[in-house]
Write an enzyme that holds these catalytic residues in place. Sequence first.
Site, PDB file in Angstrom:
ATOM      1  N   GLU A 173      -4.725   7.557  -3.038  1.00  0.00           N
ATOM      2  CA  GLU A 173      -5.362   6.487  -2.498  1.00  0.00           C
ATOM      3  C   GLU A 173      -5.576   5.251  -3.531  1.00  0.00           C
ATOM      4  O   GLU A 173      -5.324   3.927  -3.276  1.00  0.00           O
ATOM      5  CB  GLU A 173      -6.603   6.633  -1.591  1.00  0.00           C
ATOM      6  N   HIS A 197       0.741  -0.993   0.032  1.00  0.00           N
ATOM      7  CA  HIS A 197       0.004  -0.104  -0.056  1.00  0.00           C
ATOM      8  C   HIS A 197       1.006   1.296  -0.095  1.00  0.00           C
ATOM      9  O   HIS A 197       0.749   2.028  -0.644  1.00  0.00           O
ATOM     10  CB  HIS A 197      -0.883   0.119   1.331  1.00  0.00           C
ATOM     11  N   GLU A 198       1.791   1.352   1.085  1.00  0.00           N
ATOM     12  CA  GLU A 198       2.670   2.706   1.134  1.00  0.00           C
ATOM     13  C   GLU A 198       3.576   2.735   0.052  1.00  0.00           C
ATOM     14  O   GLU A 198       3.800   3.830  -0.550  1.00  0.00           O
ATOM     15  CB  GLU A 198       3.431   2.548   2.519  1.00  0.00           C
TER      16      GLU A 198
HETATM   17 ZN    ZN Z   1      -3.239   5.077   1.813  1.00  0.00          ZN
END
Ligand code: ZN
Length: 500
Positions: free
Chosen positions: A292, A262-263
């Site tokens: 996001e 994710h990061e």
């Molecule tokens: Zn995020």
Amino acid sequence: MIKKYEEFEELIKKISKMQHVIAVLHWDMETYMPPRGGDARANQIALLSGMVHEAQQDPRLYDLITELSAADDLSPEQATNVREMKRELDRERKLSKELVVELNRTSVKAHEVWVQAREQANYELFKPWLQKLVDLNLQKIDQIGYEDEPYNALLDEYEPGMKAARVEELFTPLKTTLPSLVQQIVDAPVKPDVSIMTRFYRAEQQESFLKMLMQDMGFDFEAGRMDRAVHPFCTSFTPNDVRITTRYDEHMLGEALLATAHETGHALYEQGLPAAYAGTPMGQAASFGLHESQSLFWEKVVVASRPFWEQYYPRLQAVFKEQLSAVSLDDFYLALNRVQPSFIRVGSDEVTYCLHIVLRFELERALFAKEISVDDLKGLWHEKMETYLGLTVPDDSKGILQDTHWASGLFGYFPSYALGHMYAAQLRLALRQALPDFDANLSAGNLLPIKEWLNENIHQHGMRYRAEELLERISGNRLSVQPYLNYLTEKYHDLYQIEI
Ligand code: ZN
């Protein structure tokens, strides 16, 4: 006008440099700073924040923006920078100094009370502070002004140009579709074996696997780092210096794995922004929701997919021989994608996640329309948890007190998370069209074409287009919730062997 543009650019780059110095201080505070460094650090950050505020208030800067807004000889990139700085400063300048100071002071204090209240699971303790934050945010909305409804003033900070009515239009199908999908999954005879994930997985071994994965994803370690911190996050000082953090749970394999993917997705956006425009809006992401979408794309669409594990599962088994050699790929894949309605938004699976967001959006919107009060919030929270997720909230720390956002005075932020899921699903369709051998690439561990496609189609544009506009240019369609719902239904019907 060129001379004036240059002067404008010099002023905004100065602001951006100071903001990046603040970001370095924050990064250090979350990673390596010893506990007693806190007081001095808070003073350093306060000093620099004051300098940023002053530079933003510089009348010369605003005069330049006003003049340049009327100019017709700017390049499209220059015009983008003027437009976006005007948008940002218009908001800032409308706020009275007293209100800004009061908001900062109240959120620091409210956050402290919230930490206590959450420990004691006692909403009543936090409620007066939440009331203060809501009142201050109502003043903020008044000062900024809004179209159609008050909530739009807050939403615009995270999703430029997005309106609450449009969010509602996108969210309504989630409410009507997801609860029944969740129910089908809960009722399915297929049950994941969670114990696969909770065996002992040494942090150092997880880390070496994850660094290899980041490399394959195209993260440039010459232009970034990964460190450990209590909360996983990504921060960026220039496209040539992008930091992520992660946290290892040695008894929950999926946690660092998915959080790091994710990061890294966020980090690839930052590393992919045009370096030539660093320090200006052209060198920044288009919206929180689009940011996001980049992290979710890598976390959900790539790393939580089956083709990906055809390549990487044998590699993971090689690292954790004892724990995984007797576990089949199918069982591992099912355990990694377990769906389980839960009280806590963070860490919930991709099927239930957006229902947590719908709940928060509806409460925030009604709160700022003054249709409900902070006294009604808790009861409504419980009602909606029951309706959307079939869960009875046991106490406030697992309910209304779980998130830090409201406690930090942040309202209007939550919708971006769900929009990110929708953007990611629509990008998945566009990418599959552009790279028909998408699955084959995944199962061959050939991830770079994905990164390059995202660089080319999203990252390099900075803030040139609004997020929705950019998505429409790439996919040929307006943002819709349908690709996301189709993706979930297909993936989870298959995974849980649901037949209809
Ligand atoms: Zn995020």
